[in-house]
Design a protein around this motif. Structure first.
Motif, PDB file in Angstrom:
ATOM      1  N   VAL A   1      47.490  39.049  37.323  1.00 56.91           N
ATOM      2  CA  VAL A   1      46.080  39.095  37.709  1.00 56.91           C
ATOM      3  C   VAL A   1      45.715  40.516  38.126  1.00 56.91           C
ATOM      4  CG1 VAL A   1      44.295  37.998  39.119  1.00 56.91           C
ATOM      5  CG2 VAL A   1      46.423  36.766  38.624  1.00 56.91           C
TER       6      VAL A   1
ATOM      7  N   ILE B   1      40.841  40.601  44.207  1.00 56.89           N
ATOM      8  CA  ILE B   1      42.242  40.359  43.854  1.00 56.89           C
ATOM      9  C   ILE B   1      43.188  41.048  44.835  1.00 56.89           C
ATOM     10  CG2 ILE B   1      43.943  40.548  41.993  1.00 56.89           C
ATOM     11  CD1 ILE B   1      41.465  38.773  41.403  1.00 56.89           C
TER      12      ILE B   1
ATOM     13  N   SER C   1      49.763  39.831  41.259  1.00 60.16           N
ATOM     14  CA  SER C   1      48.412  40.384  41.220  1.00 60.16           C
ATOM     15  C   SER C   1      48.368  41.838  41.651  1.00 60.16           C
ATOM     16  CB  SER C   1      47.478  39.563  42.112  1.00 60.16           C
ATOM     17  OG  SER C   1      47.916  39.594  43.459  1.00 60.16           O
TER      18      SER C   1
ATOM     19  N   VAL D   1      44.979  37.577  33.712  1.00 56.96           N
ATOM     20  CA  VAL D   1      43.686  37.219  34.291  1.00 56.96           C
ATOM     21  C   VAL D   1      42.988  38.514  34.696  1.00 56.96           C
ATOM     22  CG1 VAL D   1      42.495  35.936  36.101  1.00 56.96           C
ATOM     23  CG2 VAL D   1      44.614  35.030  35.124  1.00 56.96           C
TER      24      VAL D   1
ATOM     25  N   GLU E   1      39.680  40.305  36.248  1.00 55.55           N
ATOM     26  CA  GLU E   1      38.469  40.123  37.062  1.00 55.55           C
ATOM     27  C   GLU E   1      37.849  41.488  37.298  1.00 55.55           C
ATOM     28  OE1 GLU E   1      36.228  40.631  40.660  1.00 55.55           O
ATOM     29  OE2 GLU E   1      38.339  41.223  40.528  1.00 55.55           O
TER      30      GLU E   1
END
Length: 257
Positions: free
Chosen positions: A50, A56, A80, A114, A116
């Motif tokens: 991530v 995050i 992450s 992922v 973001e």
């Protein structure tokens, strides 16, 4: 008054040069992008990498993602990397190094990335084209090594609750004028533009877009945020569980197997 006019003119000119430099840099990144891929995964276990901004950073979503994914009977490791205040350009710039670490450290696992970003792009009115450009580059990097990509849309934050300086307001106004970013809810416009660009990859089952505005509508967001942009720990965890469930569904789909 004349001196103030000259100063204001200089500030606008400086902002114009900054935007021009930003466009030139983004085009340079797009034309020179290269990546090295690791070996093919050896089994059906998953590593979920991530990357994003302050949403995050500090592993805010990690526990919730693990809970959501595991609730659907899928085991996955979540790692992450977040950069507070980062726009999509910086997130993409750091993505290759992050991706290479994931691919090296977890070469025996299947990879889901992922991605973001975009809150700070839309807040600063840098323009949807810049946002879409860098998000597409990050998605392309993920797919280049055989991974799959999950993109989190820009959430329904509340700009009016933010505390910011007069200079920040002026700088945002200049960027808004230069980018012709006059839409009231520009974040939703950014989301729609990215969804349109990624739609062929979504249709092929290579990319999934998770709509954070469907998970946490604007009225619920306001109740779950103290500053209009960031959520409370409890709200982050609840939202991440929903995101994790959708990631698990993506993993379970026939397209990803």
């Amino acid at each position: 008054m004349k001196r103030l006019g000259v100063i204001a003119g200089c500030l606008v000119a400086a902002a114009g040069l900054a935007v021009a430099g930003y466009v030139k840099t983004s085009l340079s990144i797009a034309s020179t992008y290269k990546t090295q891929c690791s070996v093919e995964p050896k089994n059906q276990n998953y590593i979920v990498g991530v990357i994003g901004d302050s949403w995050i950073a500090g592993g805010k979503l990690d526990d919730g993602l693990i809970k959501g994914i595991s609730s659907r009977g899928i085991g996955a490791i979540v790692k992450s990397s977040g950069y507070p205040g980062a726009r999509s350009k910086l997130i993409y710039k750091n993505f290759e190094q992050w991706m290479n670490w994931i691919e090296t450290a977890y070469s025996d696992l299947r990879t889901i990335y992922v991605i973001e970003g975009g809150i700070n792009d839309s807040l600063a009115y840098v323009g949807k084209d810049f946002y879409v450009q860098h998000m597409k580059l990050a998605v392309g990097a993920a797919l280049a090594c055989g991974g799959k990509a999950v993109v989190l849309s820009i959430p329904a934050y509340d700009r009016s609750k933010m505390q910011r300086s007069a200079f920040t307001n002026f700088r945002w106004a200049v960027y808004r004028w230069l980018s012709n970013d006059d839409i009231g809810d520009n974040a939703e416009d950014y989301n729609e533009s990215l969804a349109k660009e990624l739609s062929p990859l979504v249709s092929e089952g290579l990319v999934k877009i998770i709509d954070l505005r469907a998970i946490l509508p604007s009225d619920a967001f306001v109740k779950s945020s103290n500053d209009g942009v960031h959520l409370t720990p409890k709200a982050y965890d609840a939202m991440a569980m929903r995101v994790g469930e959708e990631i698990a569904e993506f993993i379970s789909s026939e397209e990803i197997r």
